[in-house]
Motif scaffolding. Structure first.
Motif, PDB file in Angstrom:
ATOM      1  N   LYS A   1       0.821  -1.212   0.000  1.00 29.58           N
ATOM      2  CA  LYS A   1       0.000   0.000   0.000  1.00 29.58           C
ATOM      3  C   LYS A   1       0.854   1.259   0.000  1.00 29.58           C
ATOM      4  CE  LYS A   1      -4.235  -1.888   1.979  1.00 29.58           C
ATOM      5  NZ  LYS A   1      -5.262  -1.758   3.033  1.00 29.58           N
ATOM      6  N   LEU A   2       2.003   1.188   0.673  1.00 27.62           N
ATOM      7  CA  LEU A   2       2.928   2.327   0.649  1.00 27.62           C
ATOM      8  C   LEU A   2       3.352   2.619  -0.785  1.00 27.62           C
ATOM      9  CD1 LEU A   2       4.937   4.309   2.200  1.00 27.62           C
ATOM     10  CD2 LEU A   2       6.601   2.450   1.953  1.00 27.62           C
ATOM     11  N   GLN A   3       3.795   1.596  -1.504  1.00 25.13           N
ATOM     12  CA  GLN A   3       4.257   1.815  -2.873  1.00 25.13           C
ATOM     13  C   GLN A   3       3.107   2.227  -3.793  1.00 25.13           C
ATOM     14  OE1 GLN A   3       6.453  -1.901  -3.656  1.00 25.13           O
ATOM     15  NE2 GLN A   3       8.320  -0.694  -3.565  1.00 25.13           N
ATOM     16  N   HIS A   4       1.893   1.788  -3.478  1.00 16.52           N
ATOM     17  CA  HIS A   4       0.753   2.142  -4.325  1.00 16.52           C
ATOM     18  C   HIS A   4       0.475   3.645  -4.293  1.00 16.52           C
ATOM     19  CE1 HIS A   4      -2.834   1.426  -6.689  1.00 16.52           C
ATOM     20  NE2 HIS A   4      -3.535   2.152  -5.829  1.00 16.52           N
ATOM     21  N   GLU A   5       0.961   4.334  -3.265  1.00 10.02           N
ATOM     22  CA  GLU A   5       0.764   5.783  -3.227  1.00 10.02           C
ATOM     23  C   GLU A   5       1.396   6.440  -4.449  1.00 10.02           C
ATOM     24  OE1 GLU A   5       1.356   7.766   0.519  1.00 10.02           O
ATOM     25  OE2 GLU A   5       1.066   5.900   1.638  1.00 10.02           O
ATOM     26  N   SER A   6       2.493   5.871  -4.935  1.00 11.26           N
ATOM     27  CA  SER A   6       3.118   6.390  -6.152  1.00 11.26           C
ATOM     28  C   SER A   6       2.214   6.167  -7.360  1.00 11.26           C
ATOM     29  CB  SER A   6       4.470   5.713  -6.365  1.00 11.26           C
ATOM     30  OG  SER A   6       5.011   6.037  -7.630  1.00 11.26           O
ATOM     31  N   ARG A   7       1.591   4.992  -7.439  1.00 10.68           N
ATOM     32  CA  ARG A   7       0.684   4.700  -8.567  1.00 10.68           C
ATOM     33  C   ARG A   7      -0.546   5.606  -8.534  1.00 10.68           C
ATOM     34  NH1 ARG A   7       2.553  -0.722 -10.301  1.00 10.68           N
ATOM     35  NH2 ARG A   7       4.601   0.057 -10.969  1.00 10.68           N
TER      36      ARG A   7
END
Length: 361
Positions: free
Chosen positions: A282-288
Motif C-alpha cells: 500500500k505504501l508503494q501504491h501511493e506512487s501509482r
C-alpha cells in the motif's frame, strides 16, 4: 565527525533531522558526480568521503544492550511459532529468522509483517505482543526510530520491560516546498527518496530490480554495496528529473518522468515481493495513485494516454511487458508477483511494462 555523530544521535531533534537530510543529499550528489567524472583527480578522496558519509548515516543499533545468545532468547517461543507458520511462509518464503538478540528478533519479525496482507499482519502483531507480555515485555510507543515521510504513523511499537527495543514510525517532514499540501505531487518523490535511504539501512532483506542498474536478476542490497549505491543514485536522478519536468509544466514530460520514478519506487522489492495489500504494498501504491492523477492531467490537456498496471496471469500480460524477471517462490505459479513498471500508451507510442512473475514449474 565527532560532533556530527553527536548531533545525529539526538532523538526528536529537528536540527538532527535537517543535518541527516543534508548529508543524504550530499551523498547522492557526490555519488552522481563520481559516476559522471570517473577520471577526476579527486575521485579517490571522494570515495573515502562517501564511505565516511555512509558510516555516519548508519542508524543507531536497535538493541539496547540485551546481548542474549541465540539459544537464550526470552522471545525464543515467538521465533519458533513464527518460523513454523505455513501461512506466513507462503508470503515470506521459507527463510528462517536470523536474529540472535531479543531486540533484533522483535524488529526482524515486525518488519517481515509489513510484507504480508494487513489482516494477517494485524493478527500476528497482536500475537507477538501477547507472547512478549508472557516474558515480561510490554508495548512501548514512546521509543520509536523515526523515518521521514509525508505523514505521521506508528508502524509498530517498541518494547520495554524485560526486553527493551525501539519500534518504528513515520513522521511528517516537509521535504520540498513547505506550501505544498500533504501528498502533493512534488512532495512524494522526495519522501520516497529519503524513506528508502533509511529503510535500506535498517532492513537487510531488501533487494532491487531496477532495469537501468541491473536487468538480469533481483539483487540483494545488503551484500552488494555497489548495487545499493547505484540504485540510490538512480532513484535520486529520477527524482531530480521529475522536479525539472514539473518546473517546465509540460504534461507529457511530467508523465514520462513519473512513469520512470514510479518504476524506481516499485523496483525496491523483497524476495518474494511484498503482497499487494500489505503495508509495504500500500505504501508503494501511493506512487501509482499520483501517477494516475498525472496521467489524467495529460489526458485533460488533449493527449491520448493509457496507463496499465500489469497483474494476473503472466501469459495474459506478457505481450505488454519486456525484460521480465521470474522467481520460484511466492504467490501462485504462473502469476505476476509485482508490477515494476506500468505499460503506457501515449499518443500512439507504446512503452512496455515490466514485472516479476512466479515461474510455472
Amino acid at each position: 565527525m565527532q560532533h556530527l555523530h553527536q548531533l545525529l544521535e539526538i532523538e526528536n531533534s529537528e536540527l538532527a533531522q535537517l543535518l541527516r537530510f543534508s548529508l543524504y543529499g550530499l551523498e547522492a550528489s557526490l555519488n552522481q558526480a563520481r559516476t559522471q567524472f570517473p577520471l577526476d583527480p579527486g575521485s579517490k578522496i571522494c570515495d573515502e568521503v562517501l564511505e565516511e558519509l555512509h558510516n555516519l548515516l548508519q542508524p543507531p543499533q536497535q538493541n539496547t544492550g540485551w546481548e542474549d545468545a541465540s539459544d537464550d532468547l526470552k522471545l525464543s517461543h515467538l521465533r519458533e511459532v513464527f518460523d513454523s507458520d505455513s501461512e506466513l511462509n507462503y508470503y515470506l518464503g521459507n527463510s528462517q529468522l536470523q536474529s540472535t538478540t531479543d531486540s533484533d528478533l522483535w524488529n526482524e519479525i515486525q518488519r517481515k509483517l509489513l510484507r504480508v496482507p494487513e489482516d494477517l499482519a494485524a493478527t500476528w502483531r497482536s500475537r507477538t505482543l501477547d507472547l512478549a507480555q508472557e516474558v515480561g515485555a510490554i508495548a512501548d510507543n514512546s521509543n520509536l526510530y523515526q523515518l521521514p515521510f509525508i505523514r505521521d504513523e506508528i508502524i509498530y511499537p517498541g518494547l520495554s520491560g524485560t526486553v527493551q527495543t525501539q519500534g518504528l514510525c513515520l513522521y511528517q517532514q516537509v521535504l520540498s516546498n513547505p506550501k505544498n499540501a500533504q501528498g502533493n505531487v512534488s512532495d512524494l518523490p522526495a519522501a520516497f527518496l529519503f524513506l528508502y535511504m533509511n529503510f535500506i539501512e535498517i532492513d537487510p532483506d531488501l533487494h532491487h530490480a531496477l532495469k537501468s542498474v541491473f536487468s538480469f536478476d533481483v539483487i540483494p542490497l545488503h551484500s552488494k554495496a555497489e548495487q545499493r549505491d547505484q540504485y540510490i543514485d538512480a532513484l535520486s536522478d529520477r527524482f531530480q528529473r521529475t522536479q525539472k519536468a514539473e518546473k517546465n509544466t509540460d504534461p507529457l514530460s511530467i508523465l514520462r518522468a513519473w512513469i520512470d520514478i514510479d518504476e524506481a519506487i516499485h523496483s525496491l522489492v523483497f524476495v518474494p515481493p511484498a503482497e499487494r495489500y500489505s503495508w509495504w504494498g500500500k505504501l508503494q501504491h501511493e506512487s501509482r495513485r499520483i501517477l494516475k492523477k498525472v496521467a489524467d492531467e495529460a489526458i485533460n490537456a488533449g493527449n491520448e494516454v493509457r496507463i496499465r498496471q500489469l497483474s494476473g496471469l503472466y501469459a495474459d500480460i506478457c505481450a505488454s511487458s519486456k525484460d521480465d524477471l521470474q522467481l520460484d517462490c511466492g504467490g501462485i505459479p504462473g502469476e505476476v508477483l509485482t508490477c515494476l513498471r506500468v505499460y503506457a500508451r501515449i499518443n500512439q507510442e507504446e512503452s512496455p511494462g515490466r514485472v516479476i512473475f512466479r515461474s510455472s514449474r
